[in-house]
Design an enzyme around this catalytic site. Structure first.
Site, short mmCIF file in Angstrom:
data_model
loop_
_atom_site.label_atom_id
_atom_site.label_comp_id
_atom_site.label_asym_id
_atom_site.label_seq_id
_atom_site.Cartn_x
_atom_site.Cartn_y
_atom_site.Cartn_z
N LYS A 1 20.77 1.14 9.87
CA LYS A 1 20.13 -0.03 9.28
C LYS A 1 20.67 -1.33 9.87
CE LYS A 1 19.15 0.37 4.91
NZ LYS A 1 18.03 0.31 3.96
N LYS B 1 15.85 10.63 15.31
CA LYS B 1 15.45 11.98 14.90
C LYS B 1 15.74 12.95 16.03
CE LYS B 1 11.51 9.77 12.73
NZ LYS B 1 10.05 9.58 12.71
N GLU C 1 3.89 4.48 7.33
CA GLU C 1 4.36 3.35 6.55
C GLU C 1 3.27 2.29 6.51
OE1 GLU C 1 7.41 4.16 5.60
OE2 GLU C 1 8.32 2.32 4.80
N ASP D 1 9.57 -1.53 7.47
CA ASP D 1 9.91 -1.86 6.08
C ASP D 1 8.63 -2.05 5.27
OD1 ASP D 1 11.25 -2.49 3.82
OD2 ASP D 1 11.84 -4.50 4.46
N CYS E 1 11.53 -34.81 -18.21
CA CYS E 1 10.99 -35.99 -18.88
C CYS E 1 10.90 -35.80 -20.39
CB CYS E 1 9.61 -36.32 -18.34
SG CYS E 1 8.38 -35.11 -18.86
N CYS F 1 4.60 -28.60 -17.82
CA CYS F 1 4.89 -29.88 -18.47
C CYS F 1 3.56 -30.64 -18.52
CB CYS F 1 5.91 -30.66 -17.65
SG CYS F 1 5.99 -32.40 -18.09
N ASP G 1 -18.90 -7.82 19.26
CA ASP G 1 -19.07 -7.65 17.82
C ASP G 1 -20.53 -7.42 17.45
OD1 ASP G 1 -16.49 -8.29 17.92
OD2 ASP G 1 -16.58 -10.04 16.61
N ARG G 2 -21.39 -8.15 18.14
CA ARG G 2 -22.81 -8.06 17.82
C ARG G 2 -23.32 -6.63 17.99
NH1 ARG G 2 -26.17 -12.49 20.88
NH2 ARG G 2 -24.14 -12.48 21.87
N GLU H 1 13.27 5.15 16.88
CA GLU H 1 12.06 4.42 16.49
C GLU H 1 12.41 3.29 15.54
OE1 GLU H 1 9.85 7.37 14.37
OE2 GLU H 1 9.30 8.44 16.21
N CYS I 1 5.57 -37.48 -15.56
CA CYS I 1 6.88 -36.84 -15.44
C CYS I 1 7.46 -37.10 -14.04
CB CYS I 1 6.72 -35.33 -15.67
SG CYS I 1 8.19 -34.38 -15.29
N TYR J 1 -21.48 -3.89 18.00
CA TYR J 1 -20.85 -3.06 16.97
C TYR J 1 -21.63 -3.20 15.66
CZ TYR J 1 -17.32 -1.30 13.74
OH TYR J 1 -16.66 -0.58 12.77
N ASP J 2 -21.95 -4.44 15.32
CA ASP J 2 -22.67 -4.68 14.06
C ASP J 2 -24.02 -3.96 14.05
OD1 ASP J 2 -20.60 -6.19 13.26
OD2 ASP J 2 -21.56 -8.12 13.67
N TYR K 1 4.36 8.04 11.70
CA TYR K 1 5.54 8.41 12.49
C TYR K 1 6.00 9.85 12.34
CZ TYR K 1 7.42 6.93 7.99
OH TYR K 1 7.63 6.77 6.65
N LYS L 1 12.47 1.33 12.13
CA LYS L 1 12.33 1.74 10.72
C LYS L 1 11.49 0.66 10.05
CE LYS L 1 15.03 3.19 6.70
NZ LYS L 1 14.32 2.35 5.74
N CYS M 1 10.01 -30.54 -21.42
CA CYS M 1 10.28 -30.60 -19.99
C CYS M 1 11.72 -31.05 -19.76
CB CYS M 1 9.30 -31.56 -19.33
SG CYS M 1 9.70 -31.89 -17.62
N ARG N 1 4.60 7.58 -1.82
CA ARG N 1 5.76 8.48 -1.82
C ARG N 1 6.13 8.91 -3.23
NH1 ARG N 1 11.45 8.14 -1.84
NH2 ARG N 1 12.24 10.08 -0.95
S1 IVH Z 1 11.07 9.51 9.32
C1 IVH Z 1 12.27 12.96 6.61
N1 IVH Z 1 10.51 7.36 10.67
O1 IVH Z 1 12.25 4.91 5.87
C2 IVH Z 1 12.06 11.97 7.66
N2 IVH Z 1 10.87 7.15 8.33
O2 IVH Z 1 14.24 6.84 3.63
C3 IVH Z 1 10.92 11.15 7.33
N3 IVH Z 1 10.57 4.87 7.49
O3 IVH Z 1 10.82 5.51 3.06
C4 IVH Z 1 11.13 9.75 7.62
N4 IVH Z 1 10.07 3.94 9.43
O4 IVH Z 1 9.17 6.03 4.87
C5 IVH Z 1 10.80 7.87 9.46
N5 IVH Z 1 9.97 5.56 12.02
C6 IVH Z 1 10.24 6.06 10.81
C7 IVH Z 1 10.29 5.27 9.64
C8 IVH Z 1 10.61 5.85 8.42
C9 IVH Z 1 10.24 3.75 8.12
C10 IVH Z 1 10.86 4.93 6.04
C11 IVH Z 1 10.46 6.15 5.31
C12 IVH Z 1 11.39 6.19 4.13
C13 IVH Z 1 12.56 5.44 4.62
C14 IVH Z 1 13.74 6.36 4.78
#
Ligand code: IVH
Length: 679
Positions: free
Chosen positions: A330, A306, A192, A138, A424, A437, A57-58, A134, A442, A60-61, A244, A136, A421, A157
């Site tokens: 899902k 995909k 994401e 969240d 009480c 409250c 780190d040092r 892959e 209480c 890098y700094d 992705y 998904k 409240c 988005r």
């Molecule tokens: S591909 C058109 N790959 O899932 C294809 N989407 O409706 C583009 N998401 O909000 C999406 N992980 O942002 C893809 N590995 C992944 C993903 C991913 C999460 C999200 C995407 C979208 C929702 C699908």
């Protein structure tokens, strides 16, 4: 994997002692600036993307500091310089920007038969295909645009066609490259943004300690953070990103594998991709990930499959909303639908009233949920919850379930906070969006205060959890925290569900708790806005007697104590009921000790930590330093002597330290220069 910039002098010899800035010509400065940016970007990649730092780190700094100096001296600032990750001015609002290509959504299902149907349609059209499978993620989908290899912008988005400009915030994410070596002229990618679980927990703990509301789940925390107007605040929060997909590029790509390779080579943080030969492979992949779901550092809500080959993708095409060449499988939602039977108001330790929905119990992925928080009255109205409503509730990880949506309106009256409240009948006041409250005795507050008083970082009294605390208050045995120490064996043993042994255990615990340090005691009192850190600061600055006499001004003089905290502590010690209670605790034999002072070797030293120092917890370190006279504070100011930069540090404190000219120490230097003085 990004290649090492092998011909970069600072990679081979990062300890280069730099010639004084004044001795450089402008051309030399420019050259050095370029080289420094390149090597710092490389180290950022090793640290944030590979999790495998290549320098101390040092070092890098030192490189970073040199770059900053040169940019300042020769006015060579550039938006895509590593020095510009943080520090953008707060914005008035987020601008709307059109995407370079639509950000489509995915057809999705949680049912294997429907997934097989998606696959059947694909094969009917283009024959057998390989799939890339892959996680998904969240989080929140964003578009990142690079022109001539420079980070140009990041856009949420939105409605898929246009979104909000969150460039300044996304720039603070260390794993987002600001420059791409050997990049195509134009590149737009999709990824994401999310908040890692551990960072989310820590952020929530800090928020609750400060008196702010906790975020319901990592996704909400990431969404709230991404849309903040002040990039400095964003820089202090643990956002990260997985990239992705290539949305649009001037480069020629013929498959998803080629796209993933390109993204990886350019230095993006890319999730793992499995190539599978058919839909059964997709289904197996999903089942494997479902098992691993809770062990990941980030939330995923399924998997995405995909078609690998771009030729096949083109043939398949897209509808207005989603591509025909991809689908999401899902996981079972951690959400459920049920009806709200009643809305009740719960009273917390500080007297805060929280509306809670009592639900017709519903199973959400194996856990029965019968209540969900509604946070505050504004939230109840925004979501539109009434008694009788059918609602969707969500359980994310270990956090309290919450109502996320009304599916069918209820016929109950519009919810209003009561004037008194519910426990009480004490009067209720509104502060900001919350109601409190005001009655300090209480019983509901008392129950929570009692639990807090006994918790581990407070008096550490085992055997007094939620149920026992409720029981003692309900039976009228405890009306004040001090009553705890008047409990006797006979009374306890006679309580429902208790016996001689559990009564004796609690009495032993109570006896042992009398030997307590002042910081834990101050924390145990449950003063609003006083969490463990502030309690330590107060205990370092005052004896208990002095604290009981302290004025707002005295309190303000303590580092880390702002006006709100000072008011809260002053109001607490001004209340005779509180002072009386503390005197009773003392009379019961509790004489909180200021932590044994080890000596005054560190007197007057003010230290701030960012990241963790291996082998110690933050509170252990603070305790040790303070015992020897140092102050440990949570923000960097001109009064700070050292910023200790441990593992996984935040960037903001480092920036502040740079701005204030505060010396930084890495873990090794900290041990040598500070810990060694008191060992
Ligand atoms: S591909 C058109 N790959 O899932 C294809 N989407 O409706 C583009 N998401 O909000 C999406 N992980 O942002 C893809 N590995 C992944 C993903 C991913 C999460 C999200 C995407 C979208 C929702 C699908």
């Amino acid at each position: 994997m990004v290649e090492e910039p092998v011909d970069n002098p600072y990679l081979r010899d990062p300890d280069t002692s730099f010639a004084p800035v004044s001795e450089l010509t402008e051309a030399e400065a420019r050259e050095q600036v370029e080289r420094l940016r390149e090597v710092i970007a490389y180290h950022d990649h090793r640290y944030y993307v590979e999790n495998d730092p290549a320098v101390a780190d040092r070092t890098y700094d030192a490189l970073f500091e040199r770059l900053q100096r040169l940019e300042d001296a020769f006015d060579l600032h550039a938006e895509t310089s590593p020095t510009q990750r943080v520090g953008g001015e707060p914005l008035d609002e987020l601008e709307t920007i059109e995407h370079v290509a639509p950000l489509l959504s995915l057809q999705s299902s949680g049912d294997a038969e429907t997934i097989r149907e998606f696959d059947r349609r694909i094969r009917e059209s283009v024959g057998n295909v390989d799939y890339a499978a892959e996680p998904k993620f969240d989080g929140l989908s964003v578009e990142l645009v690079y022109e001539d290899g420079h980070f140009e912008r990041a856009v949420t988005r939105g409605d898929g066609t246009e979104g909000e400009d969150v460039s300044a915030n996304v720039r603070t994410i260390g794993s987002v490259p600001l420059r791409l070596p050997d990049a195509p002229d134009f590149l737009a990618v999709r990824g994401e943004v999310y908040m890692p679980r551990s960072g989310f927990q820590a952020l929530n703990e800090r928020r609750v300690e400060r008196g702010d509301d906790a975020f319901a789940n990592p996704r909400n925390a990431a969404a709230g953070t991404l849309r903040l107007l002040d990039p400095e605040t964003v820089a202090d929060r643990p956002l990260d990103i997985f990239v992705y997909d290539v949305l649009l590029t001037s480069a020629t790509l013929d498959s998803h594998t080629a796209a993933v390779d390109l993204l990886t080579d350019l230095g993006f943080r890319v999730g793992e991709t499995d190539i599978v030969a058919d839909v059964e492979g997709v289904i197996d992949y999903r089942d494997r990930l479902l098992d691993a779901r809770d062990d990941l550092e980030y939330e995923i809500d399924g998997i995405v499959a995909k078609v690998v080959d771009y030729g096949a993708r083109e043939e398949l095409g897209s509808t207005a909303r989603h591509p025909r060449w991809a689908f999401a499988y899902k996981f079972p939602a951690r959400t459920g639908e049920t009806t709200v039977e009643r809305i009740v108001v719960q009273v917390g330790r500080t007297g805060k009233l929280t509306p809670v929905a009592l639900l017709d119990p519903v199973d959400v992925t194996g856990v029965t949920i019968s209540r969900a928080t509604l946070h505050n009255v504004g939230q109840v109205h925004d979501v539109g919850v009434r008694e009788g409503a059918t609602v969707r509730i969500e359980r994310a990880g270990d956090v309290i379930p919450e109502v996320v949506e009304v599916v069918e309106a209820g016929d109950g009256p519009r919810f209003e906070m009561p004037d008194a409240c519910p426990v009480c009948d004490g009067s209720v006041v509104q502060e900001g969006e919350h109601h409190y409250c005001t009655n300090a005795s209480c019983p509901a507050q008392l129950r929570r205060r009692l639990q807090h008083f006994c918790s581990r970082d407070a008096m550490d009294i085992e055997g007094l959890g939620e149920q026992a605390a409720d029981q003692l208050v309900e039976e009228g045995l405890v009306e004040s925290l001090a009553d705890l120490y008047d409990l006797d064996q006979e009374t306890l043993a006679a309580l429902d569900g208790w016996g001689e042994q559990s009564a004796a255990n609690l009495l032993d615990e109570l006896e042992a708790s009398k030997d307590i340090d002042l910081a834990s005691f101050v924390y145990a009192l449950g003063i609003r806005h006083v969490g463990t850190e502030r309690a330590r600061a107060l205990a370092a600055a005052f004896s208990l007697d002095d604290l009981l006499e302290a004025s707002v001004e005295d309190l303000r003089a303590v580092a880390d104590v702002g006006p709100e905290v000072a008011e809260s502590v002053a109001a607490y010690v001004d209340n005779p009921a509180n002072v009386g209670m503390i005197e009773r605790l003392r009379a019961a034999g509790i004489e909180p000790e200021r932590r044994e002072r080890g000596g005054d070797e560190l007197d007057g030293l003010t230290v701030v930590f960012t990241g963790s120092v291996p082998g110690y917890t933050r509170s252990e370190l603070a305790e040790r330093l303070e015992a020897h006279g140092a102050s440990v504070t949570s923000s960097v100011s001109g009064a700070t002597d050292y910023l200790v930069v441990g593992e996984n540090p935040g960037t903001r404190k480092q920036e502040q330290a740079d701005a204030e000219g505060v010396e930084t120490l890495d873990s090794a230097a900290f041990e040598e220069r500070i810990l060694a003085r008191i060992d």
